[in-house]
Enzyme design. Structure first.
Site, mmCIF file in Angstrom:
data_model
loop_
_atom_site.group_PDB
_atom_site.id
_atom_site.type_symbol
_atom_site.label_atom_id
_atom_site.label_comp_id
_atom_site.label_asym_id
_atom_site.label_seq_id
_atom_site.Cartn_x
_atom_site.Cartn_y
_atom_site.Cartn_z
ATOM 1 N N ASN A 117 3.057 -14.584 -29.699
ATOM 2 C CA ASN A 117 4.272 -15.292 -29.303
ATOM 3 C C ASN A 117 3.935 -16.774 -29.347
ATOM 4 O O ASN A 117 2.966 -17.202 -28.724
ATOM 5 C CB ASN A 117 4.664 -14.861 -27.876
ATOM 6 C CG ASN A 117 5.732 -15.749 -27.261
ATOM 7 O OD1 ASN A 117 6.591 -16.266 -27.958
ATOM 8 N ND2 ASN A 117 5.679 -15.915 -25.951
ATOM 9 N N GLY A 118 4.727 -17.552 -30.096
ATOM 10 C CA GLY A 118 4.456 -18.991 -30.205
ATOM 11 C C GLY A 118 4.540 -19.423 -31.656
ATOM 12 O O GLY A 118 5.093 -18.711 -32.498
ATOM 13 N N TRP A 141 11.460 -12.454 -32.173
ATOM 14 C CA TRP A 141 12.549 -13.365 -32.514
ATOM 15 C C TRP A 141 12.014 -14.191 -33.666
ATOM 16 O O TRP A 141 11.063 -14.955 -33.508
ATOM 17 C CB TRP A 141 12.907 -14.246 -31.325
ATOM 18 C CG TRP A 141 14.093 -15.107 -31.593
ATOM 19 C CD1 TRP A 141 15.406 -14.737 -31.529
ATOM 20 C CD2 TRP A 141 14.090 -16.489 -31.981
ATOM 21 N NE1 TRP A 141 16.214 -15.796 -31.855
ATOM 22 C CE2 TRP A 141 15.437 -16.887 -32.129
ATOM 23 C CE3 TRP A 141 13.099 -17.430 -32.212
ATOM 24 C CZ2 TRP A 141 15.817 -18.175 -32.509
ATOM 25 C CZ3 TRP A 141 13.468 -18.719 -32.584
ATOM 26 C CH2 TRP A 141 14.814 -19.077 -32.726
ATOM 27 N N ARG A 173 13.684 -11.212 -25.032
ATOM 28 C CA ARG A 173 12.968 -12.339 -25.625
ATOM 29 C C ARG A 173 13.096 -12.380 -27.145
ATOM 30 O O ARG A 173 12.655 -13.326 -27.791
ATOM 31 C CB ARG A 173 11.481 -12.271 -25.254
ATOM 32 C CG ARG A 173 11.220 -12.387 -23.778
ATOM 33 C CD ARG A 173 9.757 -12.171 -23.474
ATOM 34 N NE ARG A 173 8.962 -13.316 -23.869
ATOM 35 C CZ ARG A 173 8.681 -14.344 -23.081
ATOM 36 N NH1 ARG A 173 9.143 -14.375 -21.846
ATOM 37 N NH2 ARG A 173 7.947 -15.336 -23.505
ATOM 38 N N HIS A 208 40.766 -39.565 -30.135
ATOM 39 C CA HIS A 208 40.028 -40.427 -31.064
ATOM 40 C C HIS A 208 39.602 -39.674 -32.322
ATOM 41 O O HIS A 208 38.683 -40.106 -33.008
ATOM 42 C CB HIS A 208 38.819 -41.043 -30.349
ATOM 43 C CG HIS A 208 39.229 -41.924 -29.212
ATOM 44 N ND1 HIS A 208 39.831 -43.137 -29.406
ATOM 45 C CD2 HIS A 208 39.193 -41.728 -27.878
ATOM 46 C CE1 HIS A 208 40.120 -43.674 -28.234
ATOM 47 N NE2 HIS A 208 39.746 -42.831 -27.288
ATOM 48 N N LYS A 255 29.135 -20.689 -23.531
ATOM 49 C CA LYS A 255 29.115 -19.289 -23.094
ATOM 50 C C LYS A 255 29.956 -18.432 -24.029
ATOM 51 O O LYS A 255 29.546 -17.369 -24.474
ATOM 52 C CB LYS A 255 29.660 -19.232 -21.663
ATOM 53 C CG LYS A 255 29.085 -18.221 -20.766
ATOM 54 C CD LYS A 255 27.828 -18.589 -20.046
ATOM 55 C CE LYS A 255 26.709 -19.036 -20.923
ATOM 56 N NZ LYS A 255 25.590 -19.591 -20.271
ATOM 57 N N GLU A 291 29.759 -26.104 -20.967
ATOM 58 C CA GLU A 291 29.099 -24.841 -20.630
ATOM 59 C C GLU A 291 30.025 -23.657 -20.948
ATOM 60 O O GLU A 291 29.582 -22.637 -21.479
ATOM 61 C CB GLU A 291 28.692 -24.853 -19.146
ATOM 62 C CG GLU A 291 28.073 -23.580 -18.616
ATOM 63 C CD GLU A 291 26.825 -23.126 -19.364
ATOM 64 O OE1 GLU A 291 26.277 -23.866 -20.191
ATOM 65 O OE2 GLU A 291 26.407 -21.973 -19.114
ATOM 66 N N GLU A 327 28.447 -18.246 -27.717
ATOM 67 C CA GLU A 327 27.169 -17.535 -27.908
ATOM 68 C C GLU A 327 27.301 -16.027 -27.783
ATOM 69 O O GLU A 327 26.567 -15.288 -28.420
ATOM 70 C CB GLU A 327 26.067 -18.070 -26.985
ATOM 71 C CG GLU A 327 26.207 -17.698 -25.539
ATOM 72 C CD GLU A 327 25.055 -18.200 -24.687
ATOM 73 O OE1 GLU A 327 23.897 -18.114 -25.117
ATOM 74 O OE2 GLU A 327 25.310 -18.678 -23.566
ATOM 75 N N LYS A 360 16.098 -15.173 -25.013
ATOM 76 C CA LYS A 360 16.234 -15.849 -23.722
ATOM 77 C C LYS A 360 15.260 -17.012 -23.545
ATOM 78 O O LYS A 360 15.613 -18.043 -23.025
ATOM 79 C CB LYS A 360 16.047 -14.843 -22.591
ATOM 80 C CG LYS A 360 16.315 -15.472 -21.240
ATOM 81 C CD LYS A 360 17.213 -14.629 -20.406
ATOM 82 C CE LYS A 360 17.677 -15.345 -19.176
ATOM 83 N NZ LYS A 360 18.979 -16.003 -19.373
ATOM 84 N N CYS A 415 9.780 -14.068 -28.488
ATOM 85 C CA CYS A 415 8.977 -12.893 -28.757
ATOM 86 C C CYS A 415 8.356 -12.432 -27.442
ATOM 87 O O CYS A 415 8.064 -13.247 -26.564
ATOM 88 C CB CYS A 415 7.835 -13.095 -29.746
ATOM 89 S SG CYS A 415 8.372 -13.673 -31.359
HETATM 90 C C1 F6R Z 1 22.798 -20.289 -22.765
HETATM 91 C C2 F6R Z 1 21.384 -20.316 -22.409
HETATM 92 C C3 F6R Z 1 20.527 -21.327 -23.053
HETATM 93 C C4 F6R Z 1 19.433 -21.828 -22.090
HETATM 94 C C5 F6R Z 1 18.449 -22.741 -22.840
HETATM 95 C C6 F6R Z 1 17.399 -23.306 -21.920
HETATM 96 O O1 F6R Z 1 23.468 -19.277 -22.075
HETATM 97 O O2 F6R Z 1 20.915 -19.511 -21.643
HETATM 98 O O3 F6R Z 1 21.267 -22.396 -23.572
HETATM 99 O O4 F6R Z 1 20.045 -22.503 -21.039
HETATM 100 O O5 F6R Z 1 17.843 -22.010 -23.865
HETATM 101 O O6 F6R Z 1 16.620 -22.296 -21.363
HETATM 102 P P1 F6R Z 1 15.746 -22.552 -20.067
HETATM 103 O O7 F6R Z 1 16.706 -22.815 -18.945
HETATM 104 O O8 F6R Z 1 14.968 -21.300 -19.885
HETATM 105 O O9 F6R Z 1 14.904 -23.755 -20.345
#
Ligand code: F6R
Length: 610
Positions: free
Chosen positions: A101-102, A75, A27, A505, A486, A482, A489, A605, A2
């Site tokens: 936010n929280g 969010w 956010r 396995h 990517k 990773e 998501e 994010k 948020c």
């Molecule tokens: C994926 C992504 C997330 C962040 C995760 C941690 O593309 O961005 O998986 O890596 O939410 O976020 P931070 O690095 O801000 O702690």
């Protein structure tokens, strides 16, 4: 997650609130709303969906002349993404409007108490208790009501509040979630982060935990947790306003992928001096660094994947026992640590709730703590004993790209430092490894010239896939995880990543004719081993996309349907190059599918909730 904003100035508030919310939308984008303060009371407008829905609604109404207001982009955590749960939330009598936010962890108990006192709730959110607590405790003094209300809350919050009796004034406070405040010639602002304010100012005050402020068009008054007046001085924002624009790219994600050459060269410039790694700001002495007996890399999502890669390369070059853990799991286990254990907390935002909780647990358990963080003065940076900044600049796309790459490079440089201190690498080896890193930006620049077209073409072949598998070993396994994250998501294609040797396995039973498998084979030391796994899936009908070094290209051609050659990367650099290739693959796949690349569904994010 948020985003919250507030504006108190001498011009109409709505354009400023909407502009800041646009920059905070990464956010959360389930709903958005604003509350405006006026002589006749508080006026709230909120809508389900992205900010554009709220903007259209506000444009269709008579323009409010209010010069003070608060705003929110959500969010969803407590309560579905519906209009009734959108912020701001009003108290029953309409005297208070709150954005938050929280997470208020004790909201159920508070809600029961407030309902028994006659309060009527109109949302399913935890936030609404704040509005009702303010109303119940208000005897004409805004600050006293705020002080009492905050004292009742457990959990994390960044809140901004309007009170009907105090037109033109915004109260804000934080515990856990961030708030920055800026005095500008347009008016005074509050916001969840600096990126939304960079158009108006180059300095902000970062509110400390438990601190509050009362903001109006004339000035800002700061208070400590007992609501005693305190002085706070602004600090310079390290980033520039150009950094938060798209610079002509179609998406922030693409822009951020293309910035990686500069990200890596900036970091190498920062942390390599005279052919040696150099961390002048690190708060551990060489003796302390020498004496660590165990390293634990902790983070969430991509940051965890950077930690996983670091586990392999740090263990390999330093000989120190290393572990990698997801913060959300580690924080709940019983893991013995002591002062010989260095816990490394990796986070782009520095505000991830699980990472922060794990950091506090490590500290309480007696471990030493190091943050590897992008956002300066964020909570993980502030609460770690020492911090190494990853200096990737603002990252706006929800899917991380350049910040992840910066984490890898920073962690690798740190590993080189430890290896040198422990006598595990000679000066000549160090020179060779640092030399490779110094050449990496040019190699990345070269890749960014040739790879986009290749990955665009490849994604055209695969974007209708129903599922995809990613395999690799060691650092290539971290890159596989990773790459899979990517792709899933932002394109919503289900993807699974495995250590290549693990497939046989169990998971190999899922491979059938046409199943796409992305094999990461950049780590030349393990190329032959992973190639044997490629043969296993190929003989069961898989369509194999392989990423390997140019020198192993010829050895793979017979077993792969598509081959992406990467520069030779040794034990470390292979995962760096693979990461960039798979970012582009995910980007173009999502683009073919018409997905909302910068704002994938259900995500945000900055994950400031557990
Ligand atoms: C994926 C992504 C997330 C962040 C995760 C941690 O593309 O961005 O998986 O890596 O939410 O976020 P931070 O690095 O801000 O702690």
């Amino acid at each position: 997650m948020c985003g919250i904003v507030g504006f108190a100035g001498k011009e109409r508030a709505v354009p400023y609130l909407l502009n800041c919310l646009t920059r905070l939308e990464y956010r959360g984008y389930d709903s958005a709303g604003i509350a405006l303060s006026g002589q006749r009371g508080i006026e709230v407008t909120k809508r389900k969906g992205k900010l554009s829905v709220l903007t259209s609604e506000l444009m269709s109404k008579k323009q409010s002349q209010s010069q003070c207001g608060i705003g929110h982009t959500r969010w969803a955590t407590h309560g579905a993404p519906e209009e009734k749960n959108a912020h701001p939330h009003l108290s029953s009598n309409g005297y208070f409007a709150v954005v938050h936010n929280g997470i208020i962890e004790n909201y159920e108990a508070l809600k029961r108490e407030l309902i028994s006192q006659g309060c009527k709730f109109s949302s399913d959110t935890d936030t609404e208790v704040i509005a009702h607590l303010l109303e119940k405790s208000y005897c004409g003094d805004f600050l006293s009501a705020a002080k009492y209300t905050l004292s009742r809350l457990e959990g994390s919050y960044a809140v901004a509040v309007l009170c009907k009796d105090y037109p033109g004034k915004i109260f804000c406070s934080r515990w856990g979630s961030p708030i920055v405040i800026a005095k500008t010639d347009k008016g005074n602002f509050i916001s969840s982060d600096v990126t939304s304010l960079m158009e108006y100012t180059d300095e902000v005050v970062k509110l400390g935990g438990g601190e509050s402020a009362l903001v109006d068009s004339e000035g800002i008054e700061f208070f400590d947790k007992d609501m005693k007046s305190i002085e706070r001085s602004p600090e310079k924002i390290q980033w520039s306003v150009e950094d938060v624009g798209k610079k002509g790219y179609e998406h922030f994600m693409l822009k951020e992928i293309f910035e990686q050459k500069d990200t890596v060269s900036g970091l190498v410039g920062e942390y390599v001096r005279g052919g040696e790694t150099s961390f002048p700001d690190i708060k551990f002495s060489d003796k302390e660094l020498f004496e660590f007996e165990r390293l634990i890399f902790i983070g969430c999502g991509s940051a965890y994947h950077a930690g996983l890669a670091a586990k392999y390369f740090t263990r390999g070059i330093t000989g120190i026992p290393c572990e990698a853990e997801t913060a959300s799991e580690w924080r709940y286990g019983s893991v013995p640590v002591n002062e010989k254990c260095l816990c490394v907390f990796i986070s782009q935002s520095g505000e991830t709730a699980d990472t922060l909780a794990a950091l506090r647990k490590a500290r309480d358990g007696g471990a030493r703590t190091l943050g590897v963080v992008n956002v300066v003065s964020s909570s993980v940076a502030d609460e770690s004993e020492s911090v190494l900044y990853t200096r990737a600049g603002p990252e706006i796309a929800v899917a991380t790209t350049k910040a992840y790459t910066a984490q890898l490079v920073t962690l690798y440089l740190f590993a080189l430092r430890l290896a040198k201190l422990r006598g595990r690498i000679s000066s000549a080896q160090q020179e060779r490894l640092i030399g490779e890193l110094l050449r990496a930006p040019d190699k990345i620049g070269g890749l960014l010239k040739t790879l986009p077209e290749k990955m665009k073409a490849l994604s055209r072949e695969y974007y209708t896939s129903e599922q995809m598998y990613f395999i690799g070993r060691n650092t290539d396994c971290a890159a596989a995880m990773e790459g899979a994250l990517k792709l899933k998501e932002i394109s919503y294609i289900p993807c699974q990543a495995y250590a290549a040797g693990e497939l046989k396995h169990g998971t190999i039973s899922l491979i059938e004719k046409g199943t796409p498998v992305v094999a990461l084979m950049g780590n030349s030391a393990l190329f032959a081993k992973t190639l044997s796994n490629v043969k296993e899936v190929k003989s069961r009908g898989a369509r194999v996309i392989a990423l390997c070094s140019e020198e192993n290209y010829g050895k793979s051609t017979d077993f792969c349907d598509s081959l992406i050659p990467l520069p030779e990367g040794g034990e470390f650099m292979s995962c760096l190059f693979e990461g960039i290739a798979l970012q582009l693959f995910a980007y173009y796949t999502a683009r073919h599918l018409g997905c909302d690349i910068d704002k994938p569904r259900n995500l945000a994010k900055s994950v400031t909730v557990e």
